[in-house]
Scaffold this motif. Structure first.
Motif, PDB file in Angstrom:
ATOM      1  N   ARG A 138       0.939  -1.233   0.024  1.00 30.91           N
ATOM      2  CA  ARG A 138      -0.030   0.047  -0.120  1.00 30.91           C
ATOM      3  C   ARG A 138       0.978   1.165  -0.043  1.00 30.91           C
ATOM      4  O   ARG A 138       2.028   1.371   0.611  1.00 30.91           O
ATOM      5  CB  ARG A 138      -1.072   0.080   1.195  1.00 30.91           C
ATOM      6  CG  ARG A 138      -1.774  -1.023   1.325  1.00 30.91           C
ATOM      7  CD  ARG A 138      -3.038  -0.944   0.350  1.00 30.91           C
ATOM      8  NE  ARG A 138      -4.197  -1.697   0.790  1.00 30.91           N
ATOM      9  CZ  ARG A 138      -5.234  -1.833  -0.097  1.00 30.91           C
ATOM     10  NH1 ARG A 138      -5.217  -1.296  -1.216  1.00 30.91           N
ATOM     11  NH2 ARG A 138      -6.268  -2.269   0.465  1.00 30.91           N
ATOM     12  N   PRO A 139       0.467   2.183  -1.004  1.00 26.58           N
ATOM     13  CA  PRO A 139       1.413   3.580  -0.717  1.00 26.58           C
ATOM     14  C   PRO A 139       1.434   4.099   0.531  1.00 26.58           C
ATOM     15  O   PRO A 139       2.690   4.872   0.737  1.00 26.58           O
ATOM     16  CB  PRO A 139       0.557   4.425  -1.858  1.00 26.58           C
ATOM     17  CG  PRO A 139      -0.544   3.923  -2.194  1.00 26.58           C
ATOM     18  CD  PRO A 139      -0.623   2.221  -1.511  1.00 26.58           C
ATOM     19  N   ARG A 148       6.637  10.719   6.184  1.00 27.40           N
ATOM     20  CA  ARG A 148       5.403  11.551   5.522  1.00 27.40           C
ATOM     21  C   ARG A 148       4.065  10.919   6.181  1.00 27.40           C
ATOM     22  O   ARG A 148       4.228   9.905   6.541  1.00 27.40           O
ATOM     23  CB  ARG A 148       5.363  11.797   4.073  1.00 27.40           C
ATOM     24  CG  ARG A 148       6.343  12.582   3.541  1.00 27.40           C
ATOM     25  CD  ARG A 148       6.252  12.816   1.965  1.00 27.40           C
ATOM     26  NE  ARG A 148       6.682  11.544   1.298  1.00 27.40           N
ATOM     27  CZ  ARG A 148       6.051  11.087   0.414  1.00 27.40           C
ATOM     28  NH1 ARG A 148       5.117  11.483  -0.028  1.00 27.40           N
ATOM     29  NH2 ARG A 148       6.487   9.992  -0.250  1.00 27.40           N
ATOM     30  N   LEU A 149       3.059  12.123   6.045  1.00 28.53           N
ATOM     31  CA  LEU A 149       1.953  11.245   6.407  1.00 28.53           C
ATOM     32  C   LEU A 149       1.178  10.509   5.230  1.00 28.53           C
ATOM     33  O   LEU A 149       1.057  11.087   4.121  1.00 28.53           O
ATOM     34  CB  LEU A 149       0.972  12.638   6.828  1.00 28.53           C
ATOM     35  CG  LEU A 149      -0.538  12.116   7.176  1.00 28.53           C
ATOM     36  CD1 LEU A 149      -0.561  11.442   8.605  1.00 28.53           C
ATOM     37  CD2 LEU A 149      -1.612  13.316   7.466  1.00 28.53           C
ATOM     38  N   GLY A 150       1.064   9.254   5.606  1.00 32.02           N
ATOM     39  CA  GLY A 150       0.553   8.557   4.314  1.00 32.02           C
ATOM     40  C   GLY A 150      -0.874   8.542   4.036  1.00 32.02           C
ATOM     41  O   GLY A 150      -1.827   8.617   5.255  1.00 32.02           O
ATOM     42  N   ARG A 151      -1.305   8.748   3.048  1.00 27.34           N
ATOM     43  CA  ARG A 151      -2.784   9.083   2.825  1.00 27.34           C
ATOM     44  C   ARG A 151      -3.094   7.795   1.741  1.00 27.34           C
ATOM     45  O   ARG A 151      -2.502   7.960   0.719  1.00 27.34           O
ATOM     46  CB  ARG A 151      -2.988  10.406   2.354  1.00 27.34           C
ATOM     47  CG  ARG A 151      -3.099  11.532   3.230  1.00 27.34           C
ATOM     48  CD  ARG A 151      -2.907  12.742   2.738  1.00 27.34           C
ATOM     49  NE  ARG A 151      -3.070  13.870   3.604  1.00 27.34           N
ATOM     50  CZ  ARG A 151      -4.333  14.570   3.908  1.00 27.34           C
ATOM     51  NH1 ARG A 151      -5.420  13.855   3.663  1.00 27.34           N
ATOM     52  NH2 ARG A 151      -4.381  15.227   4.827  1.00 27.34           N
ATOM     53  N   PHE A 152      -4.374   7.378   1.747  1.00 29.03           N
ATOM     54  CA  PHE A 152      -4.684   6.414   0.920  1.00 29.03           C
ATOM     55  C   PHE A 152      -6.278   6.119   0.834  1.00 29.03           C
ATOM     56  O   PHE A 152      -6.943   5.996   1.817  1.00 29.03           O
ATOM     57  CB  PHE A 152      -3.654   5.383   0.891  1.00 29.03           C
ATOM     58  CG  PHE A 152      -4.357   3.971  -0.117  1.00 29.03           C
ATOM     59  CD1 PHE A 152      -4.131   4.363  -1.412  1.00 29.03           C
ATOM     60  CD2 PHE A 152      -4.776   2.903   0.170  1.00 29.03           C
ATOM     61  CE1 PHE A 152      -4.416   3.258  -2.258  1.00 29.03           C
ATOM     62  CE2 PHE A 152      -5.205   1.871  -0.440  1.00 29.03           C
ATOM     63  CZ  PHE A 152      -4.781   2.019  -1.781  1.00 29.03           C
ATOM     64  N   PHE A 153      -6.656   6.294  -0.119  1.00 29.94           N
ATOM     65  CA  PHE A 153      -8.365   5.614  -0.232  1.00 29.94           C
ATOM     66  C   PHE A 153      -8.238   4.227  -1.003  1.00 29.94           C
ATOM     67  O   PHE A 153      -7.428   3.951  -2.164  1.00 29.94           O
ATOM     68  CB  PHE A 153      -8.971   6.547  -1.083  1.00 29.94           C
ATOM     69  CG  PHE A 153     -10.581   5.985  -1.266  1.00 29.94           C
ATOM     70  CD1 PHE A 153     -11.465   6.042  -0.325  1.00 29.94           C
ATOM     71  CD2 PHE A 153     -10.754   5.262  -2.498  1.00 29.94           C
ATOM     72  CE1 PHE A 153     -12.705   5.189  -0.617  1.00 29.94           C
ATOM     73  CE2 PHE A 153     -11.806   4.491  -2.511  1.00 29.94           C
ATOM     74  CZ  PHE A 153     -12.791   4.431  -1.764  1.00 29.94           C
ATOM     75  N   GLY A 154      -8.866   3.282  -0.564  1.00 28.16           N
ATOM     76  CA  GLY A 154      -8.906   2.045  -1.338  1.00 28.16           C
ATOM     77  C   GLY A 154      -9.897   1.015  -0.522  1.00 28.16           C
ATOM     78  O   GLY A 154     -10.299   1.394   0.682  1.00 28.16           O
ATOM     79  N   GLN A 155     -10.205   0.226  -1.279  1.00 31.54           N
ATOM     80  CA  GLN A 155     -11.005  -0.788  -0.494  1.00 31.54           C
ATOM     81  C   GLN A 155     -10.276  -1.998   0.198  1.00 31.54           C
ATOM     82  O   GLN A 155      -9.182  -2.320  -0.496  1.00 31.54           O
ATOM     83  CB  GLN A 155     -11.924  -1.479  -1.819  1.00 31.54           C
ATOM     84  CG  GLN A 155     -12.993  -2.538  -1.409  1.00 31.54           C
ATOM     85  CD  GLN A 155     -13.999  -2.913  -2.238  1.00 31.54           C
ATOM     86  OE1 GLN A 155     -14.777  -2.222  -2.592  1.00 31.54           O
ATOM     87  NE2 GLN A 155     -14.026  -3.998  -2.425  1.00 31.54           N
ATOM     88  N   ARG A 162     -14.754  -0.020   1.876  1.00 36.37           N
ATOM     89  CA  ARG A 162     -13.692   1.170   1.532  1.00 36.37           C
ATOM     90  C   ARG A 162     -13.511   2.216   2.726  1.00 36.37           C
ATOM     91  O   ARG A 162     -14.190   2.045   3.462  1.00 36.37           O
ATOM     92  CB  ARG A 162     -14.668   2.155   0.462  1.00 36.37           C
ATOM     93  CG  ARG A 162     -14.752   1.608  -0.943  1.00 36.37           C
ATOM     94  CD  ARG A 162     -15.882   2.103  -1.701  1.00 36.37           C
ATOM     95  NE  ARG A 162     -17.098   1.972  -1.006  1.00 36.37           N
ATOM     96  CZ  ARG A 162     -18.248   2.611  -1.286  1.00 36.37           C
ATOM     97  NH1 ARG A 162     -18.252   3.325  -2.275  1.00 36.37           N
ATOM     98  NH2 ARG A 162     -19.253   2.295  -0.667  1.00 36.37           N
ATOM     99  N   GLY A 163     -12.313   2.621   2.659  1.00 42.07           N
ATOM    100  CA  GLY A 163     -12.053   3.359   3.744  1.00 42.07           C
ATOM    101  C   GLY A 163     -10.667   4.319   3.300  1.00 42.07           C
ATOM    102  O   GLY A 163     -10.235   4.184   2.287  1.00 42.07           O
ATOM    103  N   PRO A 238      -6.440  -0.117  -5.418  1.00 38.16           N
ATOM    104  CA  PRO A 238      -7.443   0.639  -4.575  1.00 38.16           C
ATOM    105  C   PRO A 238      -8.798   0.137  -4.640  1.00 38.16           C
ATOM    106  O   PRO A 238      -9.910   0.453  -4.043  1.00 38.16           O
ATOM    107  CB  PRO A 238      -7.230   1.931  -4.925  1.00 38.16           C
ATOM    108  CG  PRO A 238      -6.548   1.996  -6.405  1.00 38.16           C
ATOM    109  CD  PRO A 238      -5.821   0.307  -6.494  1.00 38.16           C
ATOM    110  N   TYR A 239      -9.139  -0.354  -5.717  1.00 41.38           N
ATOM    111  CA  TYR A 239     -10.452  -0.776  -6.102  1.00 41.38           C
ATOM    112  C   TYR A 239     -10.760  -2.373  -6.185  1.00 41.38           C
ATOM    113  O   TYR A 239      -9.893  -2.956  -6.354  1.00 41.38           O
ATOM    114  CB  TYR A 239     -11.018  -0.161  -7.626  1.00 41.38           C
ATOM    115  CG  TYR A 239     -10.258   1.192  -8.001  1.00 41.38           C
ATOM    116  CD1 TYR A 239     -10.754   2.290  -7.270  1.00 41.38           C
ATOM    117  CD2 TYR A 239      -9.463   1.303  -8.987  1.00 41.38           C
ATOM    118  CE1 TYR A 239      -9.811   3.615  -7.317  1.00 41.38           C
ATOM    119  CE2 TYR A 239      -8.873   2.696  -9.247  1.00 41.38           C
ATOM    120  CZ  TYR A 239      -9.349   3.835  -8.403  1.00 41.38           C
ATOM    121  OH  TYR A 239      -8.582   4.799  -8.638  1.00 41.38           O
TER     122      TYR A 239
END
Ligand code: ADP
Length: 604
Positions: A138-139, A148-155, A162-163, A238-239
């Motif tokens: 996961r990125p 850094r602050l990791g951010r990611f959207f994904g299922q 999803r979150g 992510p999907y």
């Protein structure tokens, strides 16, 4: 008068259709305005909704953004990182994370070591627990490992939910010893939307729909994906699908408003079905059409009223025109009548003037006539006694020659009588000229007639005129003047003799008389040629004569007529049925007089 033919009327519906055609273009700007208005209305409404949604979303995310960093400081978690095999420490960490999840409302929290293995997780006791799983692909893990602050959207690959993932490095001084991840559930943000006709569309940096109120749009690409993006999707998953299908939205069916969320690289769009606007516009157009229809009907009504009004005006104008024509006609008639009357009056005036002139002439002629009558009468009336005097004087001369003095004396006496008669005539003429009339008196007719005959005896004998006297023995008394009557009788007898000269023997003269109704009628008839038609009409007029100038002056009968009228009698001229003239003297009967001698004073 013939009524003016009314022009053929155009059908009213055609005018109305024309009007409608003229008014219809008004609906186009109305449509435009209504569309603009409702679009703006909808847009502002949607903008507010969108702002609200974005604020809500960002609020949710911000709530958890700093959480991983703070939690990374907790000793219980650090203990796990220091010795992952220590079961008690792991259990403590799991319980701690579960407590915090329950307190903060995050979906899951978990702790990874530097290789991406999950050491502790809040859902350690669930069947889809993250514990023991590796999320190094996961990125957000790599971002956190980079500090850094990791951010990611994904299922979630495990939970299939999803979150949004926030990840931060857990440091032991400067060294990164692990990564703490907080997963925020975003599924509920979809349910916030509710069942409105407007649709929500949240796309990530790939243009793929990650949150939407329409489940069939989920995880579809709103734009074409690049190869790199496709590879990345396969890599980081992510999907639920590795190749998102394109989402083909009809741009005409939707009114779209979009807001960028910079910190996540997302785009939130709200799509309102154009139908909403169309429905309102249609309502407005229907109202507009109805108003137009009402306007048209009103216009029709006004036109009809106007037509009626014009018709009435026209009718009245025609009536007025007719009246004016009639008045003009009547005026013309009256003027004609007036002109005729004027000319009649003029004629009458001319006639009047003519009459006055004629009367003047007549007066003049009358004067001349009287003058002529007087002067001519004098000579005419005096000639006869003068001729008698001459013959008596000549005769007396002869008688004296023969010493017949007694006879001569008789002649002289007769001459004396004749001169006395002449004086009487002259006096009478003078009196006549002066209009000095004597009052009629009783005169014996027979002696007067005898006197007149005696004056003409010689001539009568010379002409061998046979005299028939048919007079009553009794004296006929008439109202007259002695001299005037004798003058009349002498004239009439002389005329008879004149007439008889034109005739061969036998020459006859009849004298007769009768009494009737208070009048004495004396008839003097001869068997001469009688009056010609012209003479019958004009003989009583002065100067009318059929004789030569030396023989007659045409005054005899005029004088007789005038004398007879003065005496209240009448002289009538006629022809006898057996030929010859018949003169009638109509004289008023009078009471018997005392004297047979002339009483008229010749000198009067
Ligand atoms: P004068 O004897 O001078 O012509 P009078 O007035 O006495 O004028 O007569 C007018 C006319 O009337 C005469 O010229 C004659 O034509 C006509 N007239 C008069 N008496 C007789 C008569 N007895 N018979 C025929 N015509 C007559």
């Amino acid at each position: 008068m013939i009524a003016k033919p009314t022009p053929p009327r155009r059908p009213r519906w055609r005018s109305l259709a024309l009007l409608a055609l003229c008014l219809t273009p008004l609906l186009w700007p109305l449509h435009h305005l209504a569309e603009r208005y409702y679009q703006d209305q909808l847009a502002s409404q949607n903008r507010q909704t969108l702002d609200l949604y974005v604020a809500n979303l960002l609020g949710t995310l911000h709530r958890y953004e700093t959480l991983p960093q703070i939690l990374g400081e907790m000793p219980a978690l650090r203990t796990v990182l220091a010795d992952p095999l220590k079961l008690e420490a792991v259990t403590n960490a799991n319980r701690l994370l579960k407590d915090i999840v329950q307190q903060t409302g995050a979906e899951v929290m978990y702790l990874m070591d530097v290789r991406g293995n999950t050491l502790a997780a809040s859902n350690w006791d669930k069947h889809d627990s993250f514990a023991g799983r590796n999320f190094a692909f996961r990125p957000y893990f790599n971002e956190a490992m980079d500090g850094r602050l990791g951010r990611f959207f994904g299922q979630g690959t495990t939970s299939a939910k999803r979150g949004y993932f926030f990840a931060a490095a857990v440091r032991d001084r400067e060294r990164i010893v692990g990564v703490l991840v907080v997963k925020v559930d975003l599924d509920h943000t979809e349910t916030l939307w509710g069942r409105t006709p407007e649709q929500l569309l949240l796309t990530d940096h790939n243009g793929v729909v990650i949150l939407t109120s329409r489940p069939d749009w989920r995880f579809r690409a709103t734009r074409a994906l690049t190869e790199a993006e496709r590879q990345a999707i396969i890599a980081i998953q992510p999907y639920p699908t590795q190749a998102p299908q394109p989402l083909a939205l009809n741009p005409n069916a939707w009114l779209t408003q979009t807001r960028d969320i910079k910190e996540t690289g997302w785009q939130v769009s709200i799509l309102a079905p154009r139908m909403l606007v169309d429905r309102s516009v249609q309502t407005v157009m229907a109202i507009g059409g109805a108003v137009l229809l009402v306007l048209m009907l009103l216009a029709g009504l006004v036109m009809q009223r106007r037509r009626h009004y014009i018709d009435r005006i026209d009718f009245e104008a025609r009536g007025r025109q007719e009246l004016e024509n009639r008045v003009a006609q009547r005026t013309a008639d009256l003027e004609g009548l007036n002109t005729r009357l004027k000319s009649a009056v003029l004629e009458r005036e001319n006639a009047q003037q003519e009459l006055v002139r004629a009367q003047d002439e007549l007066v003049q002629a009358g004067k001349l006539s009287v003058l002529g009558t007087m002067s001519a009468s004098i000579s005419h009336e005096l000639n006869q006694p003068l001729a008698a005097i001459r013959s008596y004087a000549e005769n007396a001369e002869i008688l004296l020659d023969h010493q017949r003095t007694e006879d001569a004396r008789g002649n002289l006496k007769l001459i004396g009588e004749l001169t006395g008669r002449m004086a009487s005539i002259i006096a009478h003429l003078r009196a006549f000229a002066r209009r000095d009339r004597h009052a009629p008196e009783s005169v014996a007719l027979q002696p007067a007639l005898d006197d007149a005959l005696a004056l003409l005896a010689k001539r009568r004998r010379a002409m061998a005129v046979e005299l028939t006297r048919d007079l009553p023995d009794a004296t006929l008394w008439v109202q007259a003047g002695e001299t005037r009557l004798r003058q009349v009788l002498g004239n009439l007898l002389a005329n008879a003799l004149d007439a008889l000269t034109e005739k061969a023997n036998p020459r006859r003269l009849w004298l007769s008389a009768e009494t009737r109704e208070g009048y004495v009628y004396l008839y003097i008839r001869d068997n001469g040629p009688g009056f010609s038609r012209q003479a019958l009409e004009h003989a009583k007029e002065p100067f009318f004569t059929t004789k030569t100038r030396t023989q007659g002056l045409g005054l005899g009968l005029a004088i007789c007529e005038s004398l007879m009228r003065a005496l209240g009698g009448e002289l009538l001229l006629a022809n006898h049925p057996e030929g010859g003239a018949l003169l009638t003297l109509q004289l008023r009967m009078a009471a018997p007089g005392a004297n047979l001698q002339p009483t008229e004073d010749p000198s009067a």
